[in-house]
Every structure is written in structure tokens, then in C-alpha cells.
Design an enzyme around this catalytic site. Structure first.
Site, PDB file in Angstrom:
ATOM      1  N   TYR A 161      35.386  38.608  38.339  1.00  0.00           N
ATOM      2  CA  TYR A 161      36.650  39.283  38.005  1.00  0.00           C
ATOM      3  C   TYR A 161      37.052  38.975  36.567  1.00  0.00           C
ATOM      4  O   TYR A 161      37.387  39.882  35.782  1.00  0.00           O
ATOM      5  CB  TYR A 161      37.745  38.822  38.965  1.00  0.00           C
ATOM      6  CG  TYR A 161      39.153  39.135  38.502  1.00  0.00           C
ATOM      7  CD1 TYR A 161      39.634  40.440  38.498  1.00  0.00           C
ATOM      8  CD2 TYR A 161      40.006  38.121  38.050  1.00  0.00           C
ATOM      9  CE1 TYR A 161      40.924  40.725  38.063  1.00  0.00           C
ATOM     10  CE2 TYR A 161      41.291  38.400  37.607  1.00  0.00           C
ATOM     11  CZ  TYR A 161      41.746  39.708  37.623  1.00  0.00           C
ATOM     12  OH  TYR A 161      43.027  39.991  37.189  1.00  0.00           O
TER      13      TYR A 161
HETATM   14  P1  NAD Z   1      47.666  45.743  42.423  1.00  0.00           P
HETATM   15  O1  NAD Z   1      46.371  45.831  43.139  1.00  0.00           O
HETATM   16  O2  NAD Z   1      48.899  45.577  43.231  1.00  0.00           O
HETATM   17  O3  NAD Z   1      47.842  47.029  41.473  1.00  0.00           O
HETATM   18  C1  NAD Z   1      46.750  47.645  40.818  1.00  0.00           C
HETATM   19  C2  NAD Z   1      46.824  49.138  41.100  1.00  0.00           C
HETATM   20  O4  NAD Z   1      45.778  49.790  40.351  1.00  0.00           O
HETATM   21  C3  NAD Z   1      46.587  49.489  42.577  1.00  0.00           C
HETATM   22  O5  NAD Z   1      47.713  50.189  43.105  1.00  0.00           O
HETATM   23  C4  NAD Z   1      45.324  50.334  42.567  1.00  0.00           C
HETATM   24  O6  NAD Z   1      45.331  51.392  43.504  1.00  0.00           O
HETATM   25  C5  NAD Z   1      45.309  50.862  41.139  1.00  0.00           C
HETATM   26  N1  NAD Z   1      43.957  51.250  40.703  1.00  0.00           N
HETATM   27  C6  NAD Z   1      42.842  50.485  40.720  1.00  0.00           C
HETATM   28  N2  NAD Z   1      41.795  51.174  40.256  1.00  0.00           N
HETATM   29  C7  NAD Z   1      42.262  52.416  39.931  1.00  0.00           C
HETATM   30  C8  NAD Z   1      41.657  53.582  39.414  1.00  0.00           C
HETATM   31  N3  NAD Z   1      40.348  53.634  39.148  1.00  0.00           N
HETATM   32  N4  NAD Z   1      42.428  54.681  39.211  1.00  0.00           N
HETATM   33  C9  NAD Z   1      43.758  54.655  39.508  1.00  0.00           C
HETATM   34  N5  NAD Z   1      44.382  53.576  40.015  1.00  0.00           N
HETATM   35  C10 NAD Z   1      43.640  52.466  40.221  1.00  0.00           C
HETATM   36  O7  NAD Z   1      47.514  44.538  41.359  1.00  0.00           O
HETATM   37  P2  NAD Z   1      48.624  43.776  40.493  1.00  0.00           P
HETATM   38  O8  NAD Z   1      48.709  42.395  40.998  1.00  0.00           O
HETATM   39  O9  NAD Z   1      49.825  44.626  40.372  1.00  0.00           O
HETATM   40  O10 NAD Z   1      47.864  43.719  39.078  1.00  0.00           O
HETATM   41  C11 NAD Z   1      48.053  44.747  38.111  1.00  0.00           C
HETATM   42  C12 NAD Z   1      47.185  44.431  36.897  1.00  0.00           C
HETATM   43  O11 NAD Z   1      47.542  43.159  36.345  1.00  0.00           O
HETATM   44  C13 NAD Z   1      45.682  44.353  37.194  1.00  0.00           C
HETATM   45  O12 NAD Z   1      44.992  44.918  36.096  1.00  0.00           O
HETATM   46  C14 NAD Z   1      45.411  42.853  37.277  1.00  0.00           C
HETATM   47  O13 NAD Z   1      44.078  42.551  36.922  1.00  0.00           O
HETATM   48  C15 NAD Z   1      46.398  42.328  36.261  1.00  0.00           C
HETATM   49  N6  NAD Z   1      46.815  40.945  36.503  1.00  0.00           N
HETATM   50  C16 NAD Z   1      47.544  40.637  37.633  1.00  0.00           C
HETATM   51  C17 NAD Z   1      47.979  39.327  37.817  1.00  0.00           C
HETATM   52  C18 NAD Z   1      48.773  38.919  39.020  1.00  0.00           C
HETATM   53  O14 NAD Z   1      49.090  37.720  39.147  1.00  0.00           O
HETATM   54  N7  NAD Z   1      49.150  39.836  39.917  1.00  0.00           N
HETATM   55  C19 NAD Z   1      47.688  38.335  36.865  1.00  0.00           C
HETATM   56  C20 NAD Z   1      46.913  38.697  35.757  1.00  0.00           C
HETATM   57  C21 NAD Z   1      46.521  40.000  35.569  1.00  0.00           C
HETATM   58  C1  UGA Z   2      46.018  35.478  40.264  1.00  0.00           C
HETATM   59  C2  UGA Z   2      45.745  36.963  40.590  1.00  0.00           C
HETATM   60  O1  UGA Z   2      45.310  37.090  41.939  1.00  0.00           O
HETATM   61  C3  UGA Z   2      44.703  37.540  39.671  1.00  0.00           C
HETATM   62  O2  UGA Z   2      44.646  38.938  39.886  1.00  0.00           O
HETATM   63  C4  UGA Z   2      45.115  37.253  38.262  1.00  0.00           C
HETATM   64  O3  UGA Z   2      44.225  37.763  37.333  1.00  0.00           O
HETATM   65  C5  UGA Z   2      45.284  35.763  38.044  1.00  0.00           C
HETATM   66  O4  UGA Z   2      46.317  35.313  38.920  1.00  0.00           O
HETATM   67  C6  UGA Z   2      45.710  35.427  36.647  1.00  0.00           C
HETATM   68  O5  UGA Z   2      46.616  34.615  36.450  1.00  0.00           O
HETATM   69  O6  UGA Z   2      45.118  35.943  35.701  1.00  0.00           O
HETATM   70  P1  UGA Z   2      45.033  33.230  41.135  1.00  0.00           P
HETATM   71  O7  UGA Z   2      45.583  32.305  40.125  1.00  0.00           O
HETATM   72  O8  UGA Z   2      43.734  32.897  41.775  1.00  0.00           O
HETATM   73  O9  UGA Z   2      44.866  34.703  40.593  1.00  0.00           O
HETATM   74  O10 UGA Z   2      46.223  33.385  42.196  1.00  0.00           O
HETATM   75  P2  UGA Z   2      46.200  33.349  43.784  1.00  0.00           P
HETATM   76  O11 UGA Z   2      45.318  34.406  44.303  1.00  0.00           O
HETATM   77  O12 UGA Z   2      47.613  33.362  44.195  1.00  0.00           O
HETATM   78  O13 UGA Z   2      45.537  31.915  44.088  1.00  0.00           O
HETATM   79  C7  UGA Z   2      46.109  30.722  43.566  1.00  0.00           C
HETATM   80  C8  UGA Z   2      45.433  29.524  44.209  1.00  0.00           C
HETATM   81  O14 UGA Z   2      45.756  29.509  45.607  1.00  0.00           O
HETATM   82  C9  UGA Z   2      43.905  29.524  44.132  1.00  0.00           C
HETATM   83  O15 UGA Z   2      43.442  28.220  43.865  1.00  0.00           O
HETATM   84  C10 UGA Z   2      43.463  29.947  45.531  1.00  0.00           C
HETATM   85  O16 UGA Z   2      42.220  29.435  45.916  1.00  0.00           O
HETATM   86  C11 UGA Z   2      44.576  29.389  46.378  1.00  0.00           C
HETATM   87  N1  UGA Z   2      44.770  30.141  47.639  1.00  0.00           N
HETATM   88  C12 UGA Z   2      44.935  31.492  47.625  1.00  0.00           C
HETATM   89  C13 UGA Z   2      44.766  29.456  48.834  1.00  0.00           C
HETATM   90  O17 UGA Z   2      44.604  28.222  48.872  1.00  0.00           O
HETATM   91  N2  UGA Z   2      44.944  30.150  49.996  1.00  0.00           N
HETATM   92  C14 UGA Z   2      45.117  31.497  50.011  1.00  0.00           C
HETATM   93  O18 UGA Z   2      45.280  32.091  51.111  1.00  0.00           O
HETATM   94  C15 UGA Z   2      45.133  32.187  48.791  1.00  0.00           C
END
Ligand code: NAD
Ligand code: UGA
Length: 332
Positions: A161
Site C-alpha cells: 500500500y
Molecule cells: P475510503 O475508502 O473511505 O475512501 C476512498 C474512496 O475512493 C472510496 O469511497 C472508494 O470507492 C473510492 N475509489 C477508490 N478507487 C476509485 C476509483 N478507481 N474510482 C472512483 N472512486 C474510487 O478511504 P479514506 O480513509 O477516506 O481515505 C481517502 C484517501 O486518503 C485515500 O487515498 C487514502 O489512501 C488516503 N489516506 C487515508 C488515511 C486515513 O487514515 N483514513 C491516512 C492517510 C491517507
Molecule cells: C491508517 C489508514 O488505514 C491508512 O489508509 C493510512 O494510509 C495510514 O493510516 C496513514 O496514516 O497513512 P494505520 O496507521 O495502519 O493506517 O491505521 P489502522 O488501520 O487504524 O491501524 C493502526 C494500528 O492498529 C496498526 O498497528 C494495526 O495493526 C492495529 N490494528 C488495526 C489492530 O490491532 N486491530 C485492528 O482490528 C485494526
């Protein structure tokens, strides 16, 4: 205004496109933009009519005159017509999540995070969109030595990822170096939480376990730490990235609440008055032990700082989750 809230958005694009608008962060961003007076075209391949999570995420936007939803896959759809007259494109569409990226889904990660981003960049260039804000990730840093990650650090992505997010971000920044095409701000979000957080993420699962009594699976010993960043703070940084004329390059969005998973569990327990039943499991490949943002560049370039601390943020997250559980009542 309570100290923990972001000030109201005072500057926002007139017209914007939000990709991934049916997702967790995209739906909050689209709503904040519409509230600030922006006309928003939201694009997502999940159909809010047939897909319950997308429908729930977009519920607050339904019927608002400033929001127009397009269900389309950025890998195949005609993107140009969506971008006409847009002041900014917020490109949040993508496949998130560290752990499943080791599996057979990797092709989807490459397709949505890299190939679809390429199509968005080409369309932005053809249409002359001035600014692209792209959702990058703290995961591009990989394992750290314990200090805060600075944008100039050499990235060491530790999961498939993270490799795709680094490729996505760098592709956008390469386009920004050309004399034509949009200027680009790549926001490295750090573990975003709050209402409507994805159900695969830790804070959602911890709060749900506390609210329902279902067990929580803990990967590793729970001492791994994250810079947990509240959704409203993330939205504020994202809008600022579109409107600050001089903003460019990679910018960390995090740095407010560094905590271990065990600390999150303790807060969830105290907020709900219920213990969490833990199921210990092995640490997952590609999960780093620590993320920690240096937020200096966000402060200098965007005038942004995180305002919501973990306790207040988790309370708001917990209340939103509890509202979805009809039979929930606080135990203590
Ligand atoms: P999410 O899965 O809730 O939202 C992503 C959306 O993108 C989904 O609704 C999905 O249907 C849409 N999508 C994916 N591929 C597509 C495509 N080909 N065409 C049209 N739509 C498409 O995820 P999120 O947590 O809201 O994350 C949003 C963005 O932020 C992502 O790019 C993710 O990598 C990034 N990000 C999220 C986090 C986090 O903590 N949530 C942290 C760092 C980065
Ligand atoms: C999150 C988002 O899921 C990613 O999309 C994003 O890119 C990333 O943040 C980011 O900061 O860039 P992550 O930090 O792995 O990734 O967040 P969680 O999925 O909430 O996991 C956090 C920690 O909790 C990890 O160590 C994971 O192993 C742990 N975890 C997660 C558990 O122990 N149990 C669970 O059921 C889920």
C-alpha cells in the site's frame, strides 16, 4: 468558539471536484466545502443508492444544491467534463489500508492509486485545472528511528500500500514540475479518525468493541504508536492546501495526538464505562511501530495546526458510533 474546534473556513474554492467523495475523508471534505459556499462535483465508484456505507457517508449531502454526485470509476470514465471550470481538484479516491495490500488485491491498489491518478493528472492538464490536492499518507515514511518525520526524509515504504501511495504522490509532484498542468500539494495524512471512519481501522474497532462488548483483535502488543489526527483538522488542512497560492509539495497533516493503541483502548473504556475484551494476535507485516509527524511545514505553509485532542476527538467519534447502535446505553 471552543478551543478545540477549527475556525470556520474563510476561504474555499468557488468550484471544486472531490474524488473519493463517498469515502470517509472525502464525504467530510465535500460537506465542509459545500457549507463554505463551494459548488462540489463528487466522484466515486461506490454508488450511494446501492452501497450502504457510501449512502451513509453521503447522507448529509443528499439534496444540498451545492453538491452533485457522479458515480463513476476513474479508471474508465470520461474525467474531462467533470473538471471544467474547477478551481481545484481534491484527489482522495484510492484503495486505503495497509494490511490487505499484501494479498491478491494489490492489483486494485496499483490501479486506483497509481493508474487512476495518472488519468486524473492528464485530465487536469488538458482542462487547465490550477491546483490539485492529493491524499498521500504517513505510510510513505516507513519505519522511523523514533523522531518526528519531516517531509525531506528519505521515504522507506514498508507495505505494498505504502509503495503505491509513494508512487501516487511522486507522480503528482512530477507533473507539477512541468510548465503546464496543475500545481500540486500532496498531503501526508496521519491515521485519520472521527465519525464515519472506515470500519477496518483501529479506533473504529476499539470504540465499537467498547460500545457493544464484542472482542477487539489486537495485532501485536498494543505499544505501537500513531499520530491520530481528527477528521475536522484533516478537512481544514485539505481546504487550506487548495487556497493558499504558494502551497506546493509534500506536507504532513498530523502531529496533534501521539498515542499507543493501549492508550486509545483506555480512553475508549473510560468514555463508555465498559471494558474491552482483547484478543491478542500477531503483529502484521508492514505495520510500523511508530508514526509521528513534524507539523512545522503545515504550520508555515498552510497556517494549519491540529486543534482536536485525542480525548475530545474520540468522544465525538464514540457518540457518532453510539447513535448508530439502537440499543446502546452508557453502562456506568
Ligand atoms: P475510503 O475508502 O473511505 O475512501 C476512498 C474512496 O475512493 C472510496 O469511497 C472508494 O470507492 C473510492 N475509489 C477508490 N478507487 C476509485 C476509483 N478507481 N474510482 C472512483 N472512486 C474510487 O478511504 P479514506 O480513509 O477516506 O481515505 C481517502 C484517501 O486518503 C485515500 O487515498 C487514502 O489512501 C488516503 N489516506 C487515508 C488515511 C486515513 O487514515 N483514513 C491516512 C492517510 C491517507
Ligand atoms: C491508517 C489508514 O488505514 C491508512 O489508509 C493510512 O494510509 C495510514 O493510516 C496513514 O496514516 O497513512 P494505520 O496507521 O495502519 O493506517 O491505521 P489502522 O488501520 O487504524 O491501524 C493502526 C494500528 O492498529 C496498526 O498497528 C494495526 O495493526 C492495529 N490494528 C488495526 C489492530 O490491532 N486491530 C485492528 O482490528 C485494526
Amino acid at each position: 468558539m471552543p478551543q478545540h474546534e477549527q475556525p470556520p473556513v474563510t476561504a474555499a474554492p468557488r468550484r471544486a471536484v472531490v474524488t473519493g467523495s463517498a469515502g470517509f475523508i472525502g464525504s467530510h471534505l465535500a460537506h465542509a466545502l459545500v457549507q463554505a459556499g463551494t459548488t462540489v462535483i463528487g466522484v466515486d465508484r461506490r454508488d450511494p443508492i446501492t452501497e450502504p456505507t457510501a449512502g451513509a457517508n453521503l447522507a448529509a449531502l443528499r439534496g444540498l444544491p451545492g453538491y452533485h454526485h457522479v458515480t463513476a470509476d476513474l479508471l474508465h470514465c470520461a474525467i474531462d467534463p467533470l473538471l471544467i471550470d474547477a478551481d481545484a481538484v481534491f484527489h482522495l479516491a484510492g484503495i486505503p489500508g495497509v494490511r490487505p495490500s499484501w494479498g491478491p488485491q494489490f492489483g486494485d491498489y496499483v490501479a486506483s492509486n497509481v493508474l487512476a491518478t495518472h488519468r486524473v493528472l492528464e485530465a487536469c492538464t488538458r482542462i487547465g485545472v490550477p491546483r490539485l490536492v492529493v491524499a498521500s499518507s504517513s505510510s510513505v515514511y516507513g519505519p522511523t528511528d523514533g523522531g518526528a518525520s519531516v517531509e525531506a526524509d528519505r521515504p522507506k515504504p514498508a507495505s505494498p500500500y505504502a509503495v503505491t501511495k509513494l508512487a501516487e504522490e511522486q507522480l503528482c509532484l512530477a507533473y507539477a514540475e512541468r510548465p503546464i498542468g496543475p500545481s500540486v500539494v500532496a498531503l501526508r495524512y496521519f491515521t485519520v479518525y472521527g465519525p464515519r471512519q472506515r470500519a477496518d481501522m483501529f479506533t473504529h474497532r476499539a470504540l465499537q468493541a467498547a460500545l457493544t462488548g464484542q472482542p477487539l483483535r489486537l495485532y501485536g502488543d498494543g505499544h505501537q504508536r500513531r499520530d491520530f489526527t481528527y477528521i475536522d483538522d484533516v478537512v481544514a488542512a485539505t481546504i487550506a492546501a487548495a487556497v493558499v497560492p504558494t502551497a506546493n509539495g509534500a506536507i504532513n497533516v498530523g502531529g496533534g495526538s501521539n498515542a499507543s493503541l493501549l492508550e486509545v483502548i483506555n480512553i475508549a473504556t473510560s468514555l463508555t464505562g465498559r471494558d474491552i475484551q482483547l484478543q491478542q494476535d500477531h503483529a502484521r507485516n508492514g505495520d510500523v511501530l511508530l508514526t509521528r509527524a513534524d507539523p512545522s511545514r503545515a504550520r508555515q505553509v498552510l497556517g494549519w495546526q491540529p486543534r482536536v485532542d485525542l480525548h475530545n476527538g474520540l468522544r465525538a467519534h464514540m457518540q457518532a458510533l453510539a447513535a448508530q447502535l439502537p440499543n446502546y446505553s452508557r453502562a456506568a
